[in-house]
Each structure stands twice: as C-alpha cells, then as structure tokens.
Enzyme design. Structure first.
Site, PDB file in Angstrom:
ATOM      1  N   GLY A  87       0.834  -1.203   0.000  1.00 52.99           N
ATOM      2  CA  GLY A  87       0.000   0.000   0.000  1.00 52.99           C
ATOM      3  C   GLY A  87       0.865   1.248   0.000  1.00 52.99           C
ATOM      4  N   ASP A  89      -2.185   6.925   1.562  1.00 52.46           N
ATOM      5  CA  ASP A  89      -2.042   8.116   2.388  1.00 52.46           C
ATOM      6  C   ASP A  89      -1.193   7.868   3.639  1.00 52.46           C
ATOM      7  OD1 ASP A  89      -2.946  10.916   2.585  1.00 52.46           O
ATOM      8  OD2 ASP A  89      -3.878  10.255   4.443  1.00 52.46           O
ATOM      9  N   LEU A  90      -1.385   6.715   4.284  1.00 54.24           N
ATOM     10  CA  LEU A  90      -0.635   6.424   5.508  1.00 54.24           C
ATOM     11  C   LEU A  90       0.865   6.383   5.241  1.00 54.24           C
ATOM     12  CD1 LEU A  90      -0.591   5.552   8.528  1.00 54.24           C
ATOM     13  CD2 LEU A  90      -0.729   3.193   7.727  1.00 54.24           C
ATOM     14  N   LYS A 113       2.580   7.891   2.859  1.00 48.13           N
ATOM     15  CA  LYS A 113       3.131   9.201   2.517  1.00 48.13           C
ATOM     16  C   LYS A 113       3.156  10.149   3.715  1.00 48.13           C
ATOM     17  CE  LYS A 113       0.152   9.478  -0.905  1.00 48.13           C
ATOM     18  NZ  LYS A 113      -0.613   9.872  -2.119  1.00 48.13           N
ATOM     19  N   ASP A 152      -1.079  -0.162  17.132  1.00 54.29           N
ATOM     20  CA  ASP A 152      -2.065   0.800  17.628  1.00 54.29           C
ATOM     21  C   ASP A 152      -1.268   2.069  17.930  1.00 54.29           C
ATOM     22  OD1 ASP A 152      -3.810   2.401  19.049  1.00 54.29           O
ATOM     23  OD2 ASP A 152      -4.699   0.753  20.178  1.00 54.29           O
ATOM     24  N   HIS A 153      -1.417   3.089  17.077  1.00 54.33           N
ATOM     25  CA  HIS A 153      -0.529   4.256  17.190  1.00 54.33           C
ATOM     26  C   HIS A 153      -0.672   4.973  18.528  1.00 54.33           C
ATOM     27  CE1 HIS A 153      -4.223   6.263  15.688  1.00 54.33           C
ATOM     28  NE2 HIS A 153      -3.783   7.295  16.374  1.00 54.33           N
ATOM     29  N   LYS A 191       2.588   6.777  21.707  1.00 57.87           N
ATOM     30  CA  LYS A 191       2.739   8.122  22.266  1.00 57.87           C
ATOM     31  C   LYS A 191       3.572   8.073  23.545  1.00 57.87           C
ATOM     32  CE  LYS A 191      -1.721   9.639  20.385  1.00 57.87           C
ATOM     33  NZ  LYS A 191      -1.218  10.597  19.413  1.00 57.87           N
ATOM     34  N   HIS A 239      -8.065   1.862  21.226  1.00 53.54           N
ATOM     35  CA  HIS A 239      -7.259   2.877  21.907  1.00 53.54           C
ATOM     36  C   HIS A 239      -7.581   3.000  23.400  1.00 53.54           C
ATOM     37  CE1 HIS A 239      -6.060   3.845  17.955  1.00 53.54           C
ATOM     38  NE2 HIS A 239      -7.003   4.708  17.662  1.00 53.54           N
ATOM     39  N   LYS A 241     -16.744  13.086  18.691  1.00 51.20           N
ATOM     40  CA  LYS A 241     -16.363  14.044  17.653  1.00 51.20           C
ATOM     41  C   LYS A 241     -17.184  15.316  17.810  1.00 51.20           C
ATOM     42  CE  LYS A 241     -14.599  10.787  14.249  1.00 51.20           C
ATOM     43  NZ  LYS A 241     -13.238  11.333  14.327  1.00 51.20           N
TER      44      LYS A 241
END
Length: 503
Positions: A13, A17-18, A20, A178-179, A183, A241, A341
């Site tokens: 892939g 987008d991920l 780049k 899991d981003h 952190k 998350h 959101k």
C-alpha cells in the site's frame, strides 16, 4: 538502546495516504537520529506502475522543505519500488526475486518486515500469498508482519482474522500496531506508576474514588463519512485505543519491562472487566450523535448531513460508559470512558480522582471549597502531568483553594522533541520489541467485552441515541453516569488549568 539488525522493510500500500503522511516521514526522522541500521532498504509495493526514481520523487513531497540535502539523498537511496497485484498469488515470486536482488546488491541479510498499509480485506490475503513463496519462514533471517487496525469489526471477525494470520505467521512474528500506544505520554503511564513510591502504594481502591478517561476531538467526520458510518466511536476509539489505556492504568506491576510480561498484565485487566449484559446497556452506556449547531458564529452541519452518511444513521459519534474491574486492586472503583467528535477541543487525558479526606475539617467548619485531589495525565496536546491539591488562602481563617502542580515533557532539558508514535513503533518492530503492540488474545478479549453492547444497539431499537449540538461536551444525560460529581471538562492547555481555558 538495542541496535536494529539490517533488514528490508516492505510496505504494502505504498502509494496510500498512511505511507506518505506517516511512515515515510517517520523513517526520515529515524534517519536523522541515526537510529536506522546502516544496511536498510525500504521496498514500496502497490499496484501503481512506478519506477524506483518515480517513487522516490513522490515521497520527496512529504519530507519537508527545509531538510538537510545530504540526509535526504542518503534516505531516498534506501527507497525502492515494486509494482504487483497484491491480491494475486502469481505476482509474489516476482516480489521475492526483487527482495533477494536488493538484499544481495546492498549486502543486507534476508531479514524482512512486511507492513500492511492496505485495506483490511487484504489482511488475510497478503500473508497467505507471502507464505506461498516461503516469505513467512524465519530459516534464513527474521520475518515480521505489521498489521494496522482495525483488527476485525466485531468478535467473530477478530477471531477469524487472528486464526487466518496464525495459519501463516507465528504470534511472535505478528505486530498489531495501535498508534496510541506509541505516544510518549501513554508509555509514561508505566513510569509514573511503577517508578514512584508516592503513587504505587495509593494506586488502588483504598485511595482512588474513580478513574476518568477522555478522548475528545474537535473535528467531525470530515471526508470519512462513508467509512465512519460503518464504524462509530465504539469500533473507532473504545475497543482499541481507550481499552488499551485502561489496561495500562489498571495493570499490576510486570515482573520485568519486557513485551510478554507487560502484555500479560494488560490481558489480565481485560479478563477482569465486569461484563455489561445486553439488558444493562442503557444503564452503563450512553451514545450520542452531533447535530447542527453554530460554532464561533459559523453554522456547522450535523452528522446525518455529512457526505456519505445515512440520513437516518444511528451510528454513534459520542460514547460515554461506566464499568468496573473486578479484581483485588480495583474492587468497587468505577471507571468512566468518554470519547466523541465535534466536542469543544481536541484532548486526551487520564484523570485519577482520589477519595476525599475522611474528615472534612475545613470544609465543614468554614463552608469553603473542599475538592478531592486529582492527578491528570495528559496524553495530548500539551503533554504532561498535573496534580491538584488544596492549599490555604492567605488571610484570616482556613479557606481552602485548589492549586496546581504541573510538569510538561517539553521542560525536560534533553528533550528536543517528542517522537511521533510511528517513529517509536517502527523502531520497536525493527528491534524485535513487541511491548507496545497489541497481542491477539488481548484484541479478542477487548472485542468480547464490547460485543454485548453492540448487540444490544443492533437488537433493541428503543435504546436511544441522543443528539448533542456540535461544539458541546456531548449529551447532558451522560452526566447521570457519574456518581458524586461530574465529568472534568478539560481545556487544550494543561498549564493554568482552572485559570483560563484554551479551546
């Protein structure tokens, strides 16, 4: 720090987008810090027809304009590209030949990391195709597979995905990314708890009244309405998350700081979660959906008016829930999660609410403010820690005022910048450290916990979904979940909390 072995990172892939916006910039940052092994190649794989040179040119757009030219040249020389049809097995011998050619030309051992930056429907196909040409076997070097979330869309699909992955790769080869766990401030939860003698002795039901975790976003669904309407806050944020955050807040001390030891303790937390039965969902879970409103005098669309969203959608953009962890440490302590959101600001934090003093000496006598102590662990933004405690106001009497003591990561003398989550996680995988990656059994256990809630929403149309004006803190009814108080309403700023509020 353990040095990563030389290897080839294969990104499926690569035109997405991920790759780049996150992966390539993260790799460049690691290059800047001399953390990449000398012999490293990155092979982008996608259907798009590109040469190595064209791929490098495309990636240059995402590297920043003020980067050191020599550094960028060195980094771009590591990038290669191979066009294949990732869903077709007949193209994988071509991929294998290209990998072995690069390895030979660059004197790189046959160590391969495969990153699935692809749609989830390829998560089962690509590993199978890699196995068809023996690229899953670790005989001549390590093989690792990085899988992006979502890890399934419900309990059954998560089990099916795990089963299929394990048909071709061993659990210790699979890195579920899991981003959030990348952190710095999330990792500091462990250090705050287990390196400080003032916290660990009181980190239990004897001293803590309740725990509150908020992850708020000021943005709506933007251009992802079609995707989000099939996901919602439960799948997008809570199951992965926020439950992972709960695991780190509530876990027992691991025997060693090592991947399996830490992940075993997180799993034990998930195993101790008190189940919420389908008939109890209304009592413990509130869901909402943002509606049209004015924010700063500008008319903002409601969720159902967003492009790609069903005009009669019942997908939640807000979720608040109360639950318990039935073990010795947390017996009777309520945990509260809230995410949504189009809330007033973007902020993620964990708040430990300590019990009030048993005798309200000053509050009773002088009818003044008597609040409980709070420890606020800010994940983003303005990363740091805030402790709230009472102090005497100067003058006659014993009037008590809540004051702040805070620490910011940016204050560390040798901390020039906080590394991005993908930098840390990519480096960890290169070093073979799976500590901050989700393990299959924990993923299934998290799905097992939230599945009855999703079943109740699907099976009982009478469970309400409350509207809340965009730019507010969600439905008012969510306040009814919290006993003896209310949610904390955080601001973007951690400093001067309570003095002014930056949104």
């Amino acid at each position: 720090m353990k040095q990563a072995e030389s290897h080839i990172l294969v990104i499926f892939g690569a035109s997405g987008d991920l790759t780049k916006r996150k992966l390539i910039p993260a790799l460049l940052e690691l290059e800047k810090q001399n953390l990449l092994p000398d012999a490293l190649a990155v092979l982008g794989v996608s259907r798009t027809n590109l040469s190595d040179r064209e791929f490098r040119q495309r990636m240059t757009e995402f590297l920043g304009k003020n980067e050191d030219e020599k550094l960028v040249t060195k980094f771009l020389d590591r990038l290669f590209y191979q066009s294949i049809s990732t869903s077709e097995s007949y193209d994988y011998p071509v991929l294998k030949d290209r990998l072995l050619t690069i390895a030979k030309e660059k004197a790189i051992p046959e160590n391969f990391i495969f990153y699935l930056s692809t749609p989830p429907q390829l998560y089962e196909i690509i590993p199978k195709n890699l196995a068809s040409v023996d690229l899953n076997k670790s005989d001549d070097g390590f093989r690792r597979l990085i899988v992006e979330k979502p890890f399934g869309t419900d309990l059954n699909s998560a089990k099916e995905l795990n089963k299929n992955l394990l048909n071709y790769f061993a659990e210790n080869q699979i890195y579920r990314i899991d981003h959030y766990l990348g952190k710095e401030s999330v990792q500091n939860l462990l250090v705050t708890r287990f390196s400080n003698g003032i916290f660990e002795p009181i980190w239990n039901h004897n001293f803590i009244h309740h725990v509150e975790i908020t992850s708020a976003e000021s943005l709506g669904v933007e251009n992802r309405g079609g995707y989000y309407d099939h996901s919602g806050a439960m799948r997008d944020m809570v199951q992965n998350h926020l439950l992972q955050l709960v695991g780190m807040v509530a876990m027992e001390p691991p025997v060693v700081v090592e991947a399996d030891a830490i992940r075993n303790e997180v799993l034990k937390v998930f195993q101790s979660l008190r189940p919420i039965k389908e008939e109890e969902v209304e009592k413990y879970v509130i869901r909402g959906q943002y509606i049209e409103s004015h924010i700063k005098n500008e008319l903002v669309k409601g969720y159902r008016q967003e492009e790609g969203v069903d005009p009669e959608s019942r997908t939640e953009t807000f979720l608040a829930m109360k639950f318990f962890i039935d073990n010795w440490r947390w017996a009777g302590v309520p945990f509260y999660i809230r995410t949504g959101k189009k809330l007033p600001t973007r902020v993620t934090e964990v708040v430990i609410h300590f019990k009030k003093t048993p005798h309200h000496l000053f509050g009773n006598q002088y009818n003044t403010e008597q609040t409980a102590n709070q420890l606020v662990i800010r994940i983003q933004p303005d990363e740091g820690i805030l402790l709230k405690f009472g102090m005497k106001v100067p003058g006659a009497g014993f009037r008590v005022q809540s004051v702040n003591m805070d620490f910011h990561y940016e204050d560390l003398a040798d901390a020039q910048r906080l590394p991005a989550a993908y930098e840390r996680l990519l480096l960890d995988c290169m070093q073979g450290d799976a500590t901050l990656y989700s393990r299959g059994d924990a993923v299934e256990k998290a799905w097992e916990y939230v599945q009855p809630i999703m079943n109740a929403w699907q099976n009982n149309a009478e469970i309400p979904i409350y509207g809340y004006p965009a730019g507010t803190w969600g439905p008012d009814v969510a306040d009814q979940l919290v006993e003896d108080g209310q949610w904390r309403y955080p601001c973007k700023n951690l400093s001067n909390d309570g003095t002014y509020c930056e949104l």
